[in-house]
Write an enzyme that holds these catalytic residues in place. Sequence first.
Site, PDB file in Angstrom:
ATOM      1  CE  LYS A 108      -3.877   4.645   0.692  1.00 33.40           C
ATOM      2  NZ  LYS A 108      -2.425   4.345   0.748  1.00 33.40           N
TER       3      LYS A 108
ATOM      4  CG  HIS B 234      -4.713   9.683   0.203  1.00 38.73           C
ATOM      5  ND1 HIS B 234      -3.364   9.796   0.038  1.00 38.73           N
ATOM      6  CD2 HIS B 234      -4.863   9.071   1.391  1.00 38.73           C
ATOM      7  CE1 HIS B 234      -2.730   9.281   1.071  1.00 38.73           C
ATOM      8  NE2 HIS B 234      -3.620   8.837   1.912  1.00 38.73           N
TER       9      HIS B 234
ATOM     10  CG  ASP C 203      -1.808   1.211   1.291  1.00 38.48           C
ATOM     11  OD1 ASP C 203      -2.951   1.102   0.816  1.00 38.48           O
ATOM     12  OD2 ASP C 203      -1.379   2.260   1.806  1.00 38.48           O
TER      13      ASP C 203
ATOM     14  CE1 TYR D 173       0.336   7.868   2.486  1.00 38.53           C
ATOM     15  CE2 TYR D 173       0.920   5.620   1.934  1.00 38.53           C
ATOM     16  CZ  TYR D 173       0.066   6.513   2.527  1.00 38.53           C
ATOM     17  OH  TYR D 173      -1.048   6.046   3.178  1.00 38.53           O
TER      18      TYR D 173
END
Length: 241
Positions: free
Chosen positions: A62, A93, A32, A37
């Site tokens: 996401k 997200h 994930d 990120y």
Amino acid sequence: MPLLGFGTWQIKGKDAVRSTAAALEAGYRHLDTATVYGNESEVGRALAESGVARDDVFLTTKCPPNRIGRELDTLRESLDALQTDHVDLWLIHWPGDDNVAVWRAFAEAQEAGLAREIGVSNFDADLLDEVTAAVGAKPAVNQIEWSPLKYDARVAEAHRSREVVLEGYSALRGGTLTDPDIAAIAERLGRTPAQVIIRWHLQHQFVAIPKSVNEDRIRSNADVGDFELSDEDMATLDSLS
């Protein structure tokens, strides 16, 4: 979709490559990540160098909801970074200003084969219904903050009744690892509190995505297949929220 995945939030650079590689070596087959990120390239590198076949790994990323009009470009950038031609799950997200417009683009991505499944994150039941009614495509997954301390039977049922998979994040945060009831169950079973929390997710059929940069903990968190929580233990954990 494997119920146990490896989360990569806040893991950057060499740590992201190393920990993702360790997760794959430990047997995780669900990764994930997310655009925000900033580690998709590292996750993609670890997967490409792991020797594990791409088709054997369930890959999630996401898209932030402020990419209205640029959703497909964002996904293609993610695919390039991840070194793949598709993701298995693409999520909005968090809710944005125009969830319906973004969700329409997500449905287009699924039609184009860029994402096998599409879903959302941090949505409530009303938002799930809103995007489903407007676009005619139901989110396959809703990823929300979830743990025994966050458990709400009504929320769980809202997902089940809509046939939307509930995926939990931050299960090992917010005091769960030091909760005395969780610790007592873990001590009696000869397990870690993290293993008890992850096992609770699996027995409820919730998806769990624990994250760590410590290779021993990465392996330990995956070692949950050879024990079960009793009905009494599950009831105790359910009552902690």
